[in-house]
Design a protein around this motif. Structure first.
Motif, PDB file in Angstrom:
ATOM      1  N   LEU A  44       0.819  -1.202   0.000  1.00 27.66           N
ATOM      2  CA  LEU A  44       0.000   0.000   0.000  1.00 27.66           C
ATOM      3  C   LEU A  44       0.860   1.262   0.000  1.00 27.66           C
ATOM      4  CD1 LEU A  44      -2.730  -1.039   2.614  1.00 27.66           C
ATOM      5  CD2 LEU A  44      -2.846  -1.212   0.125  1.00 27.66           C
ATOM      6  N   CYS A  45       0.429   2.234  -0.771  1.00 29.62           N
ATOM      7  CA  CYS A  45       1.090   3.532  -0.841  1.00 29.62           C
ATOM      8  C   CYS A  45       1.091   4.178   0.541  1.00 29.62           C
ATOM      9  CB  CYS A  45       0.337   4.410  -1.838  1.00 29.62           C
ATOM     10  SG  CYS A  45       1.066   6.033  -2.071  1.00 29.62           S
ATOM     11  N   THR A  46       2.122   4.953   0.836  1.00 27.99           N
ATOM     12  CA  THR A  46       2.207   5.612   2.141  1.00 27.99           C
ATOM     13  C   THR A  46       1.464   6.956   2.170  1.00 27.99           C
ATOM     14  OG1 THR A  46       4.290   6.691   1.534  1.00 27.99           O
ATOM     15  CG2 THR A  46       4.450   4.553   2.635  1.00 27.99           C
ATOM     16  N   HIS A  47       0.901   7.364   1.056  1.00 29.26           N
ATOM     17  CA  HIS A  47       0.134   8.622   1.033  1.00 29.26           C
ATOM     18  C   HIS A  47      -1.296   8.358   1.476  1.00 29.26           C
ATOM     19  CE1 HIS A  47      -2.061  11.924  -1.318  1.00 29.26           C
ATOM     20  NE2 HIS A  47      -1.426  12.532  -0.349  1.00 29.26           N
ATOM     21  N   GLU A  48      -2.046   7.589   0.675  1.00 22.86           N
ATOM     22  CA  GLU A  48      -3.317   7.052   1.115  1.00 22.86           C
ATOM     23  C   GLU A  48      -3.174   5.572   0.867  1.00 22.86           C
ATOM     24  OE1 GLU A  48      -6.439   9.199  -0.933  1.00 22.86           O
ATOM     25  OE2 GLU A  48      -5.748  11.100  -0.103  1.00 22.86           O
ATOM     26  N   LYS A  49      -3.983   4.775   1.531  1.00 23.27           N
ATOM     27  CA  LYS A  49      -3.746   3.328   1.454  1.00 23.27           C
ATOM     28  C   LYS A  49      -4.287   2.749   0.156  1.00 23.27           C
ATOM     29  CE  LYS A  49      -3.427   2.578   6.424  1.00 23.27           C
ATOM     30  NZ  LYS A  49      -2.265   3.439   6.360  1.00 23.27           N
ATOM     31  N   VAL A  50      -3.473   2.876  -0.873  1.00 24.41           N
ATOM     32  CA  VAL A  50      -3.888   2.446  -2.204  1.00 24.41           C
ATOM     33  C   VAL A  50      -2.944   1.337  -2.670  1.00 24.41           C
ATOM     34  CG1 VAL A  50      -3.827   3.214  -4.606  1.00 24.41           C
ATOM     35  CG2 VAL A  50      -4.978   4.602  -2.885  1.00 24.41           C
ATOM     36  N   HIS A  51      -3.497   0.311  -3.349  1.00 21.62           N
ATOM     37  CA  HIS A  51      -2.666  -0.799  -3.823  1.00 21.62           C
ATOM     38  C   HIS A  51      -1.725  -0.343  -4.942  1.00 21.62           C
ATOM     39  CE1 HIS A  51      -4.245  -4.128  -1.534  1.00 21.62           C
ATOM     40  NE2 HIS A  51      -5.442  -3.578  -1.650  1.00 21.62           N
ATOM     41  N   GLU A  63       5.026   3.858  -9.701  1.00 22.65           N
ATOM     42  CA  GLU A  63       4.245   5.073  -9.571  1.00 22.65           C
ATOM     43  C   GLU A  63       2.865   4.703  -9.063  1.00 22.65           C
ATOM     44  OE1 GLU A  63       4.911   8.564 -12.575  1.00 22.65           O
ATOM     45  OE2 GLU A  63       3.060   7.476 -12.980  1.00 22.65           O
ATOM     46  N   CYS A  64       2.444   5.365  -8.008  1.00 21.60           N
ATOM     47  CA  CYS A  64       1.148   5.060  -7.409  1.00 21.60           C
ATOM     48  C   CYS A  64       0.016   5.400  -8.384  1.00 21.60           C
ATOM     49  CB  CYS A  64       0.981   5.851  -6.117  1.00 21.60           C
ATOM     50  SG  CYS A  64      -0.654   5.661  -5.399  1.00 21.60           S
ATOM     51  N   PRO A  65      -0.987   4.509  -8.482  1.00 21.17           N
ATOM     52  CA  PRO A  65      -2.069   4.744  -9.445  1.00 21.17           C
ATOM     53  C   PRO A  65      -2.990   5.903  -9.057  1.00 21.17           C
ATOM     54  CG  PRO A  65      -2.587   2.857  -8.065  1.00 21.17           C
ATOM     55  CD  PRO A  65      -1.162   3.250  -7.744  1.00 21.17           C
ATOM     56  N   LYS A  66      -2.957   6.290  -7.769  1.00 21.97           N
ATOM     57  CA  LYS A  66      -3.973   7.250  -7.316  1.00 21.97           C
ATOM     58  C   LYS A  66      -3.567   8.690  -7.611  1.00 21.97           C
ATOM     59  CE  LYS A  66      -7.682   7.811  -6.161  1.00 21.97           C
ATOM     60  NZ  LYS A  66      -8.885   7.064  -6.414  1.00 21.97           N
ATOM     61  N   HIS A  67      -2.381   9.087  -7.130  1.00 25.74           N
ATOM     62  CA  HIS A  67      -1.961  10.481  -7.350  1.00 25.74           C
ATOM     63  C   HIS A  67      -0.542  10.561  -7.887  1.00 25.74           C
ATOM     64  CE1 HIS A  67      -4.527  10.428  -3.558  1.00 25.74           C
ATOM     65  NE2 HIS A  67      -5.328  10.918  -4.474  1.00 25.74           N
ATOM     66  N   ASN A  68      -0.058   9.466  -8.469  1.00 25.12           N
ATOM     67  CA  ASN A  68       1.266   9.465  -9.109  1.00 25.12           C
ATOM     68  C   ASN A  68       2.441   9.683  -8.163  1.00 25.12           C
ATOM     69  OD1 ASN A  68      -0.174  11.323 -11.852  1.00 25.12           O
ATOM     70  ND2 ASN A  68      -0.231   9.141 -11.491  1.00 25.12           N
ATOM     71  N   GLY A  69       2.263   9.407  -6.879  1.00 25.97           N
ATOM     72  CA  GLY A  69       3.422   9.413  -5.980  1.00 25.97           C
ATOM     73  C   GLY A  69       4.412   8.349  -6.444  1.00 25.97           C
ATOM     74  N   ARG A  70       5.726   8.589  -6.265  1.00 29.69           N
ATOM     75  CA  ARG A  70       6.733   7.659  -6.787  1.00 29.69           C
ATOM     76  C   ARG A  70       7.615   7.091  -5.695  1.00 29.69           C
ATOM     77  NH1 ARG A  70       8.935  10.462 -12.266  1.00 29.69           N
ATOM     78  NH2 ARG A  70       6.893  10.604 -13.258  1.00 29.69           N
ATOM     79  N   ALA A  81       6.634  14.417  -4.429  1.00 30.01           N
ATOM     80  CA  ALA A  81       5.274  14.720  -4.000  1.00 30.01           C
ATOM     81  C   ALA A  81       4.277  13.831  -4.732  1.00 30.01           C
ATOM     82  CB  ALA A  81       4.973  16.183  -4.280  1.00 30.01           C
ATOM     83  N   PRO A  82       3.187  13.457  -4.075  1.00 28.18           N
ATOM     84  CA  PRO A  82       2.830  13.784  -2.690  1.00 28.18           C
ATOM     85  C   PRO A  82       3.365  12.801  -1.648  1.00 28.18           C
ATOM     86  CG  PRO A  82       1.009  12.627  -3.690  1.00 28.18           C
ATOM     87  CD  PRO A  82       2.094  12.734  -4.738  1.00 28.18           C
ATOM     88  N   VAL A  83       4.161  11.836  -2.041  1.00 24.43           N
ATOM     89  CA  VAL A  83       4.609  10.878  -1.017  1.00 24.43           C
ATOM     90  C   VAL A  83       5.878  11.378  -0.348  1.00 24.43           C
ATOM     91  CG1 VAL A  83       3.519   8.913  -2.118  1.00 24.43           C
ATOM     92  CG2 VAL A  83       5.888   9.409  -2.651  1.00 24.43           C
ATOM     93  N   CYS A  84       5.943  11.209   0.967  1.00 29.32           N
ATOM     94  CA  CYS A  84       7.140  11.620   1.690  1.00 29.32           C
ATOM     95  C   CYS A  84       7.613  10.528   2.637  1.00 29.32           C
ATOM     96  CB  CYS A  84       6.923  12.937   2.413  1.00 29.32           C
ATOM     97  SG  CYS A  84       5.403  13.010   3.341  1.00 29.32           S
TER      98      CYS A  84
HETATM   99  S1  FES Z   1      -2.288   7.319  -2.620  1.00 30.77           S
HETATM  100 FE1  FES Z   1      -0.356   7.026  -3.531  1.00 30.77          FE
HETATM  101  S2  FES Z   1       0.193   8.998  -4.170  1.00 30.77           S
HETATM  102 FE2  FES Z   1      -1.676   9.320  -3.140  1.00 30.77          FE
END
Ligand code: FES
Ligand SMILES: Cc1cc2nc3c(=O)[nH]c(=O)nc-3n(C[C@H](O)[C@H](O)[C@H](O)COP(=O)(O)OP(=O)(O)OC[C@H]3O[C@@H](n4cnc5c(N)ncnc54)[C@H](O)[C@@H]3O)c2cc1C
Lengths: 104, 409
Positions: A44-51, A63-70, A81-84
């Motif tokens: 799961l992504c550390t930004h929002e819990k997305v697979h 690259e995260c499918p939700k907001h393109n965090g890398r 951004a947006p992942v930190c």
């Molecule tokens: S949930 Fe992964 S970048 Fe926002």
């Protein structure tokens, strides 16, 4: 505990791609790099819990499918951004066509 | 000593720009001025998850600790009221004056006001966390919520309100919802999802009058139909915040006009995010203003690089997403650049419409589906758009052809 868990067969993932793997109530992402190595991170992504397995793999980046965090999936490093918060990684080995990950 | 970098507007764009200046190694003073009382925070959750949770919380872009660690001075609850371009200084509402070497205007946008008499305290707009908290208090089971305007924010809010059991009516004057930027085929799916969840959608009829007595809002449509609501949320678009820039004599053109490097008509003043209009390289310099989260982020970072002299032109492809119920929509590029479309069906009912220009160039892609079903292909489409590729329509339409293979071509 150092349990090696069988995640999938090597042929289940294309080169430069990712697959979701659920085990013991947790979810992981297994990667096959363009140079044919296997890696594993938290699923799961550390930004929002997305697979992350729905995301795109390019070289050593997922690259995260939700907001393109890398993230660099080899090291877990958050890459912009947006992942930190970094992604946790897990040791992987390939044995007789199987991909095994060590879930600590 | 350096006067430093001053950023007006502590939103997505301003916050990202401040962080980027430090990441780039700038070690002079960085000051971030915002008129909201909060840390810089993400707005998209305000119509989505944050609304459904019991006690909405701010999703901050940077904590106080991070701002302190990076020596970013955040002045909150204070407005910038005037720019003295000759003196290179900004005057704030608390009377203080901030000198700058380079100034970034990241003042964002503000909801377009409904130009009608009769609005009262039960007629509200959604832009800030404070707005969201006030609206959240009304989203209870059985409460009647009227949403004026069938755009993204209103529809996302409608979905959140339904999850909380409120009765929701969406009023859209145009013939369908999401008229701006969303293909009819996709708007239809979103429309049907709302109807299936019990939202009443009324399209094609303007509002004749509104009466708000402070406890109830009565909305009368042109055809005489009356809607009574405990709260009316108005979501009819946004306007760039340009007052400060205009008074300082900067060129305004549907937003603070900047060049490809995000520089305004004053070379020491940059503008980025929702407040600016800029030439979009990928469409031959067409001037646009975007109201999109990733754009605010990217432009904040680009402005930071250019404030430090990078001289880099903006080259990104616009990208937008929206979540409603279990559906996600993603759009890369501007679909109005297209003349024909090709549909690609994905698993689980998800699909993507590729928009092609007359000469066959891929100019946009709009996708909808459950979860993140369209994400990967939209991202690949975005890269194809950026490369000004002319992929074969048959390849785009065929699930058997991987989009990634087209990128390599
Ligand atoms: S949930 Fe992964 S970048 Fe926002
Ligand atoms: C409810 C909601 C949902 C959204 N959902 C999505 C989505 O799903 N996907 C998407 O892509 N985009 C979405 N957006 C759009 C996205 O949030 C914006 O594009 C983004 O916030 C723009 O960032 P910005 O920094 O340019 O402006 P803003 O975030 O508006 O920040 C500007 C800040 O500057 C302040 N300011 C203005 N003038 C002054 C002044 N003179 N002095 C001091 N401070 C000043 C403002 O008060 C504000 O805090 C949504 C927006 C809203 C409101």
């Amino acid at each position: 505990m150092s349990d090696w868990v069988e995640a999938c067969a090597t042929g289940d993932i294309d080169e430069e791609d990712v697959m979701r793997f659920d085990h013991g109530g947790r979810t992981f992402a297994i990667y096959r790099s363009p140079d044919d190595e296997f890696f594993a991170t938290d699923g799961l992504c550390t930004h929002e819990k997305v697979h992350l397995a729905d995301g795109l793999v390019m070289d050593d980046i997922i690259e995260c499918p939700k907001h393109n965090g890398r993230f660099n999936y080899k090291t877990g490093d958050a890459r912009g951004a947006p992942v930190c918060v970094n992604l946790k990684t897990y040791p992987v080995k390939v044995d007789a066509g199987k991909v095994l990950i060590r879930i600590g | 000593m350096a006067r430093g970098m001053v950023i007006i507007g502590a939103g997505e764009c301003g916050g990202r720009a401040a962080l980027a200046l430090r990441e780039l190694g700038y070690d002079g003073p960085v000051t971030l001025v915002g008129d909201e009382p909060h840390l810089p925070y993400e707005r998209p959750p305000l119509s989505k998850d944050a609304m459904v949770s019991e006690a909405p919380e701010i999703k901050a872009i940077a904590s106080d600790a991070i701002l302190a660690e990076k020596s970013i001075r955040h002045i909150h609850s204070v407005q910038a009221v005037a720019i003295d371009r000759t003196a290179h200084a900004v005057r704030l509402s608390d009377g203080s004056v901030l000198p700058y070497d380079k100034l970034l205007l990241a003042t964002g946008s503000t909801p377009r006001k409904l130009p009608m008499p009769g609005l009262g305290r039960r007629c509200v707009y959604l832009r800030t966390f404070t707005d969201a908290l006030a609206i959240r208090a009304h989203l209870t089971a059985g409460n009647r919520i009227a949403i004026i305007g069938g755009g993204f924010i209103g529809l996302e809010l409608a979905a959140a309100a339904r999850k909380l059991g409120a009765a929701v009516t969406v009023i859209e004057a145009q013939s369908r919802i999401l008229m701006r930027g969303v293909p009819a085929e996709i708007a239809r799916i979103i429309h049907d999802a709302h109807v299936a969840e019990g939202v009443d959608i009324l399209c094609g009829d303007g509002i004749a009058s509104i009466a708000d007595d402070g406890n109830e809002v009565r909305i009368t449509l042109a055809d005489g139909q009356e809607i009574s609501a405990d709260l009316a949320v108005i979501g009819i678009g946004a306007m760039p915040v340009t007052g400060l820039a205009a008074e300082a004599g900067l060129t305004i053109d549907n937003g603070i006009a900047v060049d490809a490097e995000l520089r305004s008509s004053d070379p020491d003043i940059f503008a980025a995010g929702d407040c600016c209009s800029f030439p979009l390289t990928v469409y031959g310099g067409r001037r646009v203003r975007l109201e999109a989260w990733r754009n605010a982020q990217e432009q904040g970072a680009l402005a930071a690089r250019n404030m430090l002299g990078a001289g880099e032109a903006h080259a990104a492809v616009p990208w937008f997403w929206s979540d409603q119920y279990g559906l996600s929509l993603q759009i890369a590029g501007l679909s109005d650049e297209g003349r024909s479309t090709v549909r690609r069906d994905l698993e689980g009912g998800a699909f993507i419409l590729f928009h092609l220009a007359e000469d066959g160039r891929l100019v946009a892609a709009s996708g909808i589906g459950p979860g993140n079903a369209v994400a990967r292909d939209i991202r690949l489409a975005e890269m194809l758009i950026g490369k000004r590729a002319k992929p074969a329509p048959e390849a785009l339409g065929s699930q058997a052809v991987k989009l990634k293979s087209l990128l390599a071509a």
